[in-house]
Design a protein around this motif. Structure first.
Motif, PDB file in Angstrom:
ATOM      1  N   MET A 142     -11.434  12.775  -1.928  1.00  0.00           N
ATOM      2  CA  MET A 142     -10.835  12.401  -3.383  1.00  0.00           C
ATOM      3  C   MET A 142      -9.953  13.181  -3.195  1.00  0.00           C
ATOM      4  O   MET A 142      -8.792  12.348  -3.351  1.00  0.00           O
ATOM      5  N   ALA A 143      -9.514  14.017  -2.694  1.00  0.00           N
ATOM      6  CA  ALA A 143      -8.211  14.435  -2.767  1.00  0.00           C
ATOM      7  C   ALA A 143      -7.200  14.006  -1.739  1.00  0.00           C
ATOM      8  O   ALA A 143      -5.893  13.927  -2.068  1.00  0.00           O
ATOM      9  N   GLN A 144      -7.644  12.536  -0.770  1.00  0.00           N
ATOM     10  CA  GLN A 144      -7.209  12.250   0.159  1.00  0.00           C
ATOM     11  C   GLN A 144      -6.556  10.762  -0.117  1.00  0.00           C
ATOM     12  O   GLN A 144      -4.952  10.262  -0.651  1.00  0.00           O
ATOM     13  N   VAL A 145      -7.646  10.606  -1.132  1.00  0.00           N
ATOM     14  CA  VAL A 145      -7.336   8.950  -2.124  1.00  0.00           C
ATOM     15  C   VAL A 145      -5.858   9.486  -2.908  1.00  0.00           C
ATOM     16  O   VAL A 145      -5.028   8.622  -3.261  1.00  0.00           O
ATOM     17  N   HIS A 146      -6.088  10.369  -3.895  1.00  0.00           N
ATOM     18  CA  HIS A 146      -5.647  11.459  -5.194  1.00  0.00           C
ATOM     19  C   HIS A 146      -3.988  11.029  -4.469  1.00  0.00           C
ATOM     20  O   HIS A 146      -2.761  11.123  -4.863  1.00  0.00           O
ATOM     21  N   SER A 147      -3.799  12.093  -2.811  1.00  0.00           N
ATOM     22  CA  SER A 147      -2.544  12.059  -2.120  1.00  0.00           C
ATOM     23  C   SER A 147      -2.022  10.546  -1.724  1.00  0.00           C
ATOM     24  O   SER A 147      -0.523  10.426  -2.632  1.00  0.00           O
ATOM     25  N   GLU A 148      -2.477   9.563  -1.417  1.00  0.00           N
ATOM     26  CA  GLU A 148      -2.155   8.278  -1.306  1.00  0.00           C
ATOM     27  C   GLU A 148      -1.812   7.702  -2.454  1.00  0.00           C
ATOM     28  O   GLU A 148      -0.441   6.992  -2.159  1.00  0.00           O
ATOM     29  N   VAL A 149      -2.770   7.796  -2.870  1.00  0.00           N
ATOM     30  CA  VAL A 149      -1.355   7.185  -4.649  1.00  0.00           C
ATOM     31  C   VAL A 149      -0.511   7.644  -5.036  1.00  0.00           C
ATOM     32  O   VAL A 149       0.346   7.044  -5.520  1.00  0.00           O
ATOM     33  N   LYS A 150      -0.553   9.021  -5.153  1.00  0.00           N
ATOM     34  CA  LYS A 150       0.539   9.620  -6.107  1.00  0.00           C
ATOM     35  C   LYS A 150       1.475   8.896  -4.746  1.00  0.00           C
ATOM     36  O   LYS A 150       2.956   9.031  -4.877  1.00  0.00           O
ATOM     37  N   LYS A 151       1.267   8.897  -3.193  1.00  0.00           N
ATOM     38  CA  LYS A 151       2.062   9.063  -2.646  1.00  0.00           C
ATOM     39  C   LYS A 151       2.971   6.999  -2.845  1.00  0.00           C
ATOM     40  O   LYS A 151       4.250   7.068  -2.747  1.00  0.00           O
ATOM     41  N   ALA A 152       1.769   6.444  -2.743  1.00  0.00           N
ATOM     42  CA  ALA A 152       2.774   4.959  -3.614  1.00  0.00           C
ATOM     43  C   ALA A 152       2.968   4.627  -4.356  1.00  0.00           C
ATOM     44  O   ALA A 152       4.217   3.883  -4.572  1.00  0.00           O
ATOM     45  N   VAL A 153       2.676   5.467  -5.452  1.00  0.00           N
ATOM     46  CA  VAL A 153       3.437   5.403  -6.980  1.00  0.00           C
ATOM     47  C   VAL A 153       4.690   6.503  -6.545  1.00  0.00           C
ATOM     48  O   VAL A 153       5.438   5.469  -7.796  1.00  0.00           O
ATOM     49  N   SER A 154       4.752   7.566  -6.614  1.00  0.00           N
ATOM     50  CA  SER A 154       6.146   7.574  -5.890  1.00  0.00           C
ATOM     51  C   SER A 154       6.721   7.059  -5.317  1.00  0.00           C
ATOM     52  O   SER A 154       8.301   6.906  -5.897  1.00  0.00           O
ATOM     53  N   ALA A 155       6.806   6.097  -3.843  1.00  0.00           N
ATOM     54  CA  ALA A 155       7.673   5.501  -3.119  1.00  0.00           C
ATOM     55  C   ALA A 155       7.805   4.099  -3.811  1.00  0.00           C
ATOM     56  O   ALA A 155       9.390   3.671  -3.586  1.00  0.00           O
ATOM     57  N   TYR A 156       7.064   4.193  -5.207  1.00  0.00           N
ATOM     58  CA  TYR A 156       7.833   2.808  -5.940  1.00  0.00           C
ATOM     59  C   TYR A 156       8.456   2.782  -7.107  1.00  0.00           C
ATOM     60  O   TYR A 156       9.626   2.246  -7.757  1.00  0.00           O
ATOM     61  N   ILE A 157       8.347   4.707  -7.896  1.00  0.00           N
ATOM     62  CA  ILE A 157       9.304   4.990  -8.745  1.00  0.00           C
ATOM     63  C   ILE A 157      10.970   5.338  -7.816  1.00  0.00           C
ATOM     64  O   ILE A 157      12.163   4.694  -8.723  1.00  0.00           O
TER      65      ILE A 157
END
Length: 212
Positions: free
Chosen positions: A191-206
């Motif tokens: 789950m920590a890795q999933v959340h890391s990838e979610v954060k990365k994707a959204v941060s990149a979009y922002i």
């Protein structure tokens, strides 16, 4: 006022959508971005009533597949007109727990409705509206359903046979791979890795939007 953006989280039961949405909330808050959250089906009083009809496993009569399909889009139409579009127009971002991709996967893939039928209904109800970014949390149905069962009682759709969810996943992957606005995340990871990838994707979009 700059128009807001619509970020959607998709996936089958047990994919971890709720916790992923929590991560997105944190990222938006860190950037000082005002937002609201929605869910589908649901999100408005009338849409929530339609959700109860779709999800209930205790109807006195069988809910037909055609009725299910139309109720999903009726609920989405209410949500879009009364919450999503006004929020975006006011500069708020919207985090959606499911949107049209869910119907394409569940009713189009799982129920095997023809693409032409899906397109016709979507054209009438959504009028070309699409999310700005979709995060699809991909997970094998066996694992996802095991997680869902561990949470407690299943609803009408969650009680479908495994083959149904395999068709749903296949359709999800087909559509996600064809969409440049969709990011596929392996939800079977820690789950920590999933959340890391979610954060990365959204941060990149922002960052992309701030630089635009």
């Amino acid at each position: 006022m700059k128009k807001g953006k619509f970020i959607v989280v998709e996936g089958i039961e047990g994919a971890g959508k709720s916790s992923a949405i929590g991560v997105i909330e944190q990222v938006l808050e860190q950037h000082g971005i005002a937002f609201i959250k929605t869910r589908e089906p649901g999100g408005t009083p009338l849409a929530e009533a339609l959700r109860d009809i779709v999800k209930s496993a205790s109807h006195e009569e069988q809910l037909t597949q055609e009725t299910e399909l139309l109720l999903m889009y009726a609920s989405r139409s209410q949500l879009l007109a009364n919450r999503i579009l006004p929020a975006l127009a006011n500069g708020h971002w919207v985090i959606g727990d499911r949107h049209d991709l869910s119907s394409r996967a569940y009713q189009g893939g799982g129920r095997q409705f023809d693409d032409a039928v899906m397109n016709a209904i979507a054209d009438v109800t959504l009028k070309g509206f699409t999310p700005d970014l979709t995060l699809y949390l991909d997970i094998a149905p066996e694992l996802g359903l095991a997680r869902a069962q561990a949470r407690g009682e299943l609803d009408r759709i969650e009680l479908e046979e495994l083959a149904f969810f395999q068709r749903v996943r296949d359709k999800y992957l087909s559509l996600a791979n064809a969409s440049p606005r969709t990011c596929i995340i392996d939800a079977s990871q820690d789950m920590a890795q999933v959340h890391s990838e979610v954060k990365k994707a959204v941060s990149a979009y922002i960052s992309q939007q701030l630089g635009a």
